[in-house]
Design a protein around this motif. Sequence first.
Motif, PDB file in Angstrom:
ATOM      1  N   LEU A 144      -5.066  12.115  22.432  1.00 27.92           N
ATOM      2  CA  LEU A 144      -5.017  10.995  21.488  1.00 27.92           C
ATOM      3  C   LEU A 144      -4.519  11.527  20.152  1.00 27.92           C
ATOM      4  O   LEU A 144      -5.309  11.853  19.262  1.00 27.92           O
ATOM      5  CB  LEU A 144      -6.400  10.365  21.342  1.00 27.92           C
ATOM      6  CG  LEU A 144      -7.086   9.938  22.647  1.00 27.92           C
ATOM      7  CD1 LEU A 144      -8.498   9.449  22.378  1.00 27.92           C
ATOM      8  CD2 LEU A 144      -6.280   8.874  23.376  1.00 27.92           C
ATOM      9  N   PRO A 145      -3.204  11.643  19.985  1.00 25.56           N
ATOM     10  CA  PRO A 145      -2.648  12.268  18.775  1.00 25.56           C
ATOM     11  C   PRO A 145      -3.132  11.601  17.496  1.00 25.56           C
ATOM     12  O   PRO A 145      -3.244  10.379  17.415  1.00 25.56           O
ATOM     13  CB  PRO A 145      -1.136  12.075  18.950  1.00 25.56           C
ATOM     14  CG  PRO A 145      -0.936  11.891  20.422  1.00 25.56           C
ATOM     15  CD  PRO A 145      -2.162  11.188  20.909  1.00 25.56           C
ATOM     16  N   GLN A 146      -3.406  12.428  16.491  1.00 25.87           N
ATOM     17  CA  GLN A 146      -3.895  11.939  15.205  1.00 25.87           C
ATOM     18  C   GLN A 146      -2.957  12.358  14.080  1.00 25.87           C
ATOM     19  O   GLN A 146      -2.220  13.335  14.202  1.00 25.87           O
ATOM     20  CB  GLN A 146      -5.300  12.484  14.931  1.00 25.87           C
ATOM     21  CG  GLN A 146      -6.351  12.034  15.916  1.00 25.87           C
ATOM     22  CD  GLN A 146      -7.734  12.547  15.555  1.00 25.87           C
ATOM     23  OE1 GLN A 146      -7.906  13.363  14.658  1.00 25.87           O
ATOM     24  NE2 GLN A 146      -8.752  12.052  16.240  1.00 25.87           N
ATOM     25  N   TRP A 147      -3.002  11.617  12.979  1.00 26.64           N
ATOM     26  CA  TRP A 147      -2.260  11.966  11.772  1.00 26.64           C
ATOM     27  C   TRP A 147      -3.031  11.455  10.564  1.00 26.64           C
ATOM     28  O   TRP A 147      -3.866  10.572  10.675  1.00 26.64           O
ATOM     29  CB  TRP A 147      -0.837  11.397  11.809  1.00 26.64           C
ATOM     30  CG  TRP A 147      -0.758   9.901  11.788  1.00 26.64           C
ATOM     31  CD1 TRP A 147      -0.542   9.087  10.717  1.00 26.64           C
ATOM     32  CD2 TRP A 147      -0.876   9.021  12.921  1.00 26.64           C
ATOM     33  NE1 TRP A 147      -0.526   7.768  11.090  1.00 26.64           N
ATOM     34  CE2 TRP A 147      -0.720   7.694  12.430  1.00 26.64           C
ATOM     35  CE3 TRP A 147      -1.096   9.211  14.288  1.00 26.64           C
ATOM     36  CZ2 TRP A 147      -0.779   6.587  13.267  1.00 26.64           C
ATOM     37  CZ3 TRP A 147      -1.163   8.106  15.125  1.00 26.64           C
ATOM     38  CH2 TRP A 147      -1.000   6.818  14.610  1.00 26.64           C
ATOM     39  N   ASP A 148      -2.761  12.019   9.419  1.00 27.41           N
ATOM     40  CA  ASP A 148      -3.448  11.634   8.178  1.00 27.41           C
ATOM     41  C   ASP A 148      -2.450  11.796   7.044  1.00 27.41           C
ATOM     42  O   ASP A 148      -2.054  12.914   6.701  1.00 27.41           O
ATOM     43  CB  ASP A 148      -4.672  12.529   7.957  1.00 27.41           C
ATOM     44  CG  ASP A 148      -5.625  11.959   6.908  1.00 27.41           C
ATOM     45  OD1 ASP A 148      -5.165  11.184   6.048  1.00 27.41           O
ATOM     46  OD2 ASP A 148      -6.811  12.293   6.954  1.00 27.41           O
ATOM     47  N   HIS A 149      -2.013  10.661   6.471  1.00 28.88           N
ATOM     48  CA  HIS A 149      -0.966  10.724   5.445  1.00 28.88           C
ATOM     49  C   HIS A 149      -1.093   9.530   4.498  1.00 28.88           C
ATOM     50  O   HIS A 149      -1.186   8.377   4.931  1.00 28.88           O
ATOM     51  CB  HIS A 149       0.412  10.704   6.122  1.00 28.88           C
ATOM     52  CG  HIS A 149       1.558  10.803   5.161  1.00 28.88           C
ATOM     53  ND1 HIS A 149       1.834  11.943   4.448  1.00 28.88           N
ATOM     54  CD2 HIS A 149       2.506   9.882   4.798  1.00 28.88           C
ATOM     55  CE1 HIS A 149       2.899  11.739   3.697  1.00 28.88           C
ATOM     56  NE2 HIS A 149       3.322  10.505   3.877  1.00 28.88           N
ATOM     57  N   ASP A 150      -1.116   9.805   3.213  1.00 26.77           N
ATOM     58  CA  ASP A 150      -1.100   8.776   2.171  1.00 26.77           C
ATOM     59  C   ASP A 150      -2.180   7.710   2.397  1.00 26.77           C
ATOM     60  O   ASP A 150      -1.934   6.503   2.269  1.00 26.77           O
ATOM     61  CB  ASP A 150       0.276   8.110   2.094  1.00 26.77           C
ATOM     62  CG  ASP A 150       1.329   9.016   1.482  1.00 26.77           C
ATOM     63  OD1 ASP A 150       0.946  10.037   0.871  1.00 26.77           O
ATOM     64  OD2 ASP A 150       2.539   8.721   1.633  1.00 26.77           O
ATOM     65  N   GLY A 151      -3.393   8.153   2.706  1.00 18.65           N
ATOM     66  CA  GLY A 151      -4.501   7.221   2.831  1.00 18.65           C
ATOM     67  C   GLY A 151      -4.618   6.527   4.168  1.00 18.65           C
ATOM     68  O   GLY A 151      -5.472   5.656   4.333  1.00 18.65           O
ATOM     69  N   VAL A 152      -3.778   6.905   5.137  1.00 15.03           N
ATOM     70  CA  VAL A 152      -3.851   6.323   6.480  1.00 15.03           C
ATOM     71  C   VAL A 152      -4.181   7.429   7.470  1.00 15.03           C
ATOM     72  O   VAL A 152      -3.390   8.361   7.669  1.00 15.03           O
ATOM     73  CB  VAL A 152      -2.533   5.638   6.891  1.00 15.03           C
ATOM     74  CG1 VAL A 152      -2.649   5.072   8.310  1.00 15.03           C
ATOM     75  CG2 VAL A 152      -2.166   4.543   5.901  1.00 15.03           C
ATOM     76  N   ALA A 153      -5.369   7.340   8.081  1.00 17.56           N
ATOM     77  CA  ALA A 153      -5.756   8.256   9.165  1.00 17.56           C
ATOM     78  C   ALA A 153      -5.570   7.495  10.468  1.00 17.56           C
ATOM     79  O   ALA A 153      -6.264   6.504  10.729  1.00 17.56           O
ATOM     80  CB  ALA A 153      -7.198   8.704   9.001  1.00 17.56           C
ATOM     81  N   GLY A 154      -4.612   7.953  11.280  1.00 13.55           N
ATOM     82  CA  GLY A 154      -4.258   7.222  12.484  1.00 13.55           C
ATOM     83  C   GLY A 154      -4.606   7.976  13.746  1.00 13.55           C
ATOM     84  O   GLY A 154      -4.689   9.209  13.762  1.00 13.55           O
ATOM     85  N   GLN A 155      -4.821   7.213  14.811  1.00 14.75           N
ATOM     86  CA  GLN A 155      -5.013   7.795  16.137  1.00 14.75           C
ATOM     87  C   GLN A 155      -4.297   6.911  17.149  1.00 14.75           C
ATOM     88  O   GLN A 155      -4.522   5.699  17.201  1.00 14.75           O
ATOM     89  CB  GLN A 155      -6.491   7.900  16.495  1.00 14.75           C
ATOM     90  CG  GLN A 155      -6.723   8.528  17.876  1.00 14.75           C
ATOM     91  CD  GLN A 155      -8.173   8.888  18.115  1.00 14.75           C
ATOM     92  OE1 GLN A 155      -9.075   8.120  17.807  1.00 14.75           O
ATOM     93  NE2 GLN A 155      -8.413  10.068  18.670  1.00 14.75           N
ATOM     94  N   LEU A 156      -3.428   7.530  17.937  1.00 16.18           N
ATOM     95  CA  LEU A 156      -2.711   6.799  18.977  1.00 16.18           C
ATOM     96  C   LEU A 156      -3.596   6.731  20.215  1.00 16.18           C
ATOM     97  O   LEU A 156      -4.007   7.752  20.763  1.00 16.18           O
ATOM     98  CB  LEU A 156      -1.389   7.502  19.292  1.00 16.18           C
ATOM     99  CG  LEU A 156      -0.436   6.741  20.221  1.00 16.18           C
ATOM    100  CD1 LEU A 156       0.016   5.431  19.580  1.00 16.18           C
ATOM    101  CD2 LEU A 156       0.776   7.606  20.566  1.00 16.18           C
TER     102      LEU A 156
END
Length: 297
Positions: A144-156
């Motif tokens: 479940l790839p994650q990212w965190d950038h400019d106030g958005v923490a995402g999870q696919l």
Amino acid sequence: MIKMIIEQRRRSLGGGLEVGRVLPFAKQRMVGPFIFFDHMGPFDLPPGVGGQVDVRPHPHIGLSTVTYLFSGDVMHRDSLGYEQAIRPQEVNWMTAGRGITHSERFEHARVHGDHLHGIQAWVALPAEQEETAPSFSHHAGIDLPQWDHDGVAGQLIAGSAYGLTAGAETHSPLFYAHLDMAQGAVAEIPGGYEERAIYVATGAVEFAGTRYESGKMLVLGAGASRVRALERSRVMVLGGDSVGERYIYWNFVSSSKDRLVQAVTDWKAGTMKLPDADDAEFIPLPDEPLPTLRAAR
């Protein structure tokens, strides 16, 4: 452009539990292959809560169920022999295909109490794969790839978006992601799919200059691209390519009315295997006549 706004409708699961039903909706039965979307909770389960809150064994055909939690702990058991707890930011992906049964029990809550909050979605299978063999998979970590950038923490959660691909095997082009957005953060909404939507699980967002509170799904046109959080918000983004017309009755989904009739007959006759580890009870067929079947598209 927003094509439609869908507000969750409260539905009882029995035992005092309610969910917010979003899809199917009378005027928007599906978004891409997503044919069902329930917002579970948030609700508190006290220590010692009885089994009346559990989801007893029940059947599915023609779809994949996708369970994703923000908080809580749910035990899954199915007729393939899988027994798997799901916890926050993990995914249980169950493909029913030609038929499967499963239960969802709140066993952790009975001992410790729990705060349950999450989403359950159903994804309709392409017509040529509706009768595929049933399967189950659990996904966490690098699946479940994650990212965190400019106030958005995402999870696919599933499919492909944001240049990433999740680990669950999907059967048609789709995307499904969880965005945790800080106040003022702006998130892109993936393009390249026939149909898309965003669902505000908590908080409030601004889209095209209008404020939308939690509990609302915005079904988007092709030109929509960004959403801004007006306060800290959980936002689900989802969509995909259409798999065509589907009929839905209770827990059964199919491109064929006759196949739904067969599934109903099988469940009433007791020929669909129950989970070996949970076969002492089951959910009976609802008292709803088959002629009320409606095409989902």
